[in-house]
Design a protein around this motif. Sequence first.
Motif, mmCIF file in Angstrom:
data_model
loop_
_atom_site.group_PDB
_atom_site.id
_atom_site.type_symbol
_atom_site.label_atom_id
_atom_site.label_comp_id
_atom_site.label_asym_id
_atom_site.label_seq_id
_atom_site.Cartn_x
_atom_site.Cartn_y
_atom_site.Cartn_z
ATOM 1 N N GLU A 140 0.816 -1.213 0.000
ATOM 2 C CA GLU A 140 0.000 0.000 0.000
ATOM 3 C C GLU A 140 0.853 1.268 0.000
ATOM 4 O O GLU A 140 0.434 2.310 -0.496
ATOM 5 N N THR A 141 2.062 1.194 0.544
ATOM 6 C CA THR A 141 2.902 2.391 0.671
ATOM 7 C C THR A 141 4.235 2.267 -0.053
ATOM 8 O O THR A 141 5.062 3.178 0.015
ATOM 9 N N ALA A 142 4.457 1.163 -0.750
ATOM 10 C CA ALA A 142 5.773 0.911 -1.341
ATOM 11 C C ALA A 142 6.169 1.973 -2.358
ATOM 12 O O ALA A 142 7.356 2.274 -2.518
ATOM 13 N N LEU A 143 5.203 2.553 -3.076
ATOM 14 C CA LEU A 143 5.497 3.571 -4.088
ATOM 15 C C LEU A 143 4.832 4.900 -3.749
ATOM 16 O O LEU A 143 4.517 5.685 -4.638
ATOM 17 N N ALA A 144 4.648 5.160 -2.480
ATOM 18 C CA ALA A 144 3.875 6.331 -2.056
ATOM 19 C C ALA A 144 4.660 7.637 -2.164
ATOM 20 O O ALA A 144 4.064 8.713 -2.268
ATOM 21 N N THR A 145 5.974 7.586 -2.133
ATOM 22 C CA THR A 145 6.781 8.811 -2.134
ATOM 23 C C THR A 145 7.658 8.866 -3.381
ATOM 24 O O THR A 145 7.983 7.832 -3.974
ATOM 25 N N PRO A 146 8.076 10.076 -3.790
ATOM 26 C CA PRO A 146 8.900 10.197 -5.016
ATOM 27 C C PRO A 146 10.228 9.457 -4.935
ATOM 28 O O PRO A 146 10.766 9.073 -5.970
ATOM 29 N N ASP A 147 10.762 9.263 -3.734
ATOM 30 C CA ASP A 147 12.063 8.601 -3.621
ATOM 31 C C ASP A 147 11.934 7.104 -3.346
ATOM 32 O O ASP A 147 12.900 6.441 -2.963
ATOM 33 N N SER A 148 10.734 6.550 -3.547
ATOM 34 C CA SER A 148 10.507 5.128 -3.279
ATOM 35 C C SER A 148 11.272 4.268 -4.287
ATOM 36 O O SER A 148 11.369 4.592 -5.472
ATOM 37 N N LEU A 149 11.760 3.135 -3.807
ATOM 38 C CA LEU A 149 12.464 2.177 -4.660
ATOM 39 C C LEU A 149 12.095 0.772 -4.204
ATOM 40 O O LEU A 149 12.327 0.396 -3.056
ATOM 41 N N VAL A 150 11.494 0.005 -5.097
ATOM 42 C CA VAL A 150 11.131 -1.380 -4.829
ATOM 43 C C VAL A 150 12.113 -2.272 -5.574
ATOM 44 O O VAL A 150 12.301 -2.123 -6.787
ATOM 45 N N LEU A 151 12.749 -3.191 -4.874
ATOM 46 C CA LEU A 151 13.744 -4.072 -5.468
ATOM 47 C C LEU A 151 13.230 -5.507 -5.531
ATOM 48 O O LEU A 151 12.425 -5.933 -4.696
ATOM 49 N N SER A 152 13.710 -6.249 -6.516
ATOM 50 C CA SER A 152 13.484 -7.685 -6.530
ATOM 51 C C SER A 152 14.422 -8.343 -5.519
ATOM 52 O O SER A 152 15.400 -7.732 -5.069
ATOM 53 N N GLU A 153 14.131 -9.597 -5.182
ATOM 54 C CA GLU A 153 15.013 -10.309 -4.260
ATOM 55 C C GLU A 153 16.430 -10.391 -4.819
ATOM 56 O O GLU A 153 17.417 -10.225 -4.087
ATOM 57 N N THR A 154 16.548 -10.638 -6.121
ATOM 58 C CA THR A 154 17.870 -10.756 -6.739
ATOM 59 C C THR A 154 18.632 -9.445 -6.648
ATOM 60 O O THR A 154 19.816 -9.415 -6.297
#
Length: 642
Positions: A140-154
């Motif tokens: 729900e909040t992973a991409l909520a902010t401009p500096d958000s970064l979601v990474l894959s496990e790899t």
Amino acid sequence: MLSHYASITLRTLARHRLYAAINLFGLAVGLAAALLILVYVRHETSYERHFPDLDRIFRIGEDSADPARQGPVRFTFVSQPMADLIRSQKDSLGVEAVTRVEPGRPALTRGDNPLYQDVAYVDPDFLRIFRFRFVAGDPETALATPDSLVLSETAARKFFGDEDPLGRTLTSSRGTAFRVTAVIAEPEGPSAVWFEALMSTAAPGFGAPLWINSNGPVYVLTKLGVTAADLRQRLEAVVIPLIPQDVRDDSNGIRLTPEPMADTHLHSGRWDSLTEPPASAGTVYAMAGIALLLLGMAAINYTNLATARASLRTREVGLRKTVGAKRRQLILQFLGESVIVAAGGLVLALVLTEILAPGFADLVGIRLYVSPWSDLPLMAGAVLLTLGVGIAGGAYPAFFLSGIRPAAVLRAGKGGVGSAGRLRAFLVVVQFSAAVALAAATLVVLQQTLHAASADLGFDKENRVVLRGIGHPDVRPRLDALRAELLRIPGVQAASASWMVPGGQGNQSRDINRPGAPEADRVNAEIYRAEHDFLSVLGVRMVAGRGFDPARAEDEMRFAEGAEGTRTFSTILNATAVRQLGFPSPEAAIGQLVTTSDDTPVPTQLRVIGWWKISGPATPATRCVPCTSSMATCSTATISCC
């Protein structure tokens, strides 16, 4: 009884070891080849199947007219503001969530270790539409902010090892710090929306969406009960009228087409760019046909050996019938022998498939998400096919031999198996024909591959090295110094900078036309921007005219502060561009003007100063437009027309 049949079968195979080995390995190789091809087919037909709510996910395709082509231009990428426009009307459209996906490959750095990642800039709804499994963080909040970064496990392991990545920062090539907000698990199957990292479209420096830019697709999640036909009608009625009139005019009309997510990989027919064709369902079906043909050849070979050996067992059958064996028992014995050999071939084929599958996957450019052993549909199909081959291979000997008369066999020493020879002759003809067809197809593919590897590309790709990352804020102001240092390296003869290189990622399309020509005659084109000497670095062979000269002001696309009026700069076309723009000859194009829809500060027109030609089969329409040499990624441009 079954143990008795199995014992007889094993003794028979042990007594005829050569026959058993030929049959076993021949069948195993055929099955293994077919299974490897079916691994590819399974991969191509499994795209996006792992997503929940797949039947409610649609990709919005944008179609526009192009007089230079037969029918509309159908690309995967759509204009950047389209997602925001659809989002503003989602209640009227029956849409729950909207996201645009713009792929990129920036360098992310932790300390002194910059690594290029396959990144997608997405809207927050992306994780609502595509529900990946979260290893850490909150969707729900992973991409909520401009500096958000979601990474894959790899990617997380690549940067942080066994450390907890949440809350840690990575720096992009633009110098922007991004905070890791979540880690997502690898998908369970192939997907066009899987990336090593996700960033927000609100990220610093990403820029406002422009109608002139088409950098990625748009996906929507519809409400329950909304069909593709419903969504298409509502897009036409609600969204199309809201698109600026000049944008619709530039595209000769726009049509938005929702495509079910499950069909986007094989059945869409949309291009990712002017140079990246879509996947082909026909190719997958052809591969499946080849797999079945290989299975058929293996089955025929197996049947031929079985029928050839049948004549040697007539006295055995006669003797067993004399001592009381029933025909049903003999049929079961022969079929059992055949199925046991086929099962042994399947086990050996699965071992070969397991060993060869990783190399085969690398060869055809796919990723193995599960082992062939653990793919239940594939295993079930293999078992059924093997059972069918075993029954087919043993059917003729079983039903023919079990029906012979014992007295005739024991008196004459043979059982009259002439019809078996006719069957084998027919099967040999079929097998030989299939082998010839496969050999001919292989030769055609080989010739095409050799031609593609040796065709004249129009530039020299040998001894050229591409250095990425010169757009980094720390590098861009020092481009001249970097070039000077590169030229000081022994063996380095020339160096240049560009946005893209032939065959590389990225594209930028614009319309070009002749002044005063009908709007319908314009040509959609792809732009490569580079410095003055970019063409000479690539060894492009000019046919007529001249290249760019840094001493000529018109060869430098530079705009003074507060510039007004139409500016004229130099351009280079290739033969295809000359033809599509309607010039009578390439020579006649030199000195003529071309208009462009490029997003320059003031109206711009281009004067043709030269042209070049690719002698190979691919002839992208090409132009080069100089920009300021102080811009690390922009000084000339090359356009490839579809």
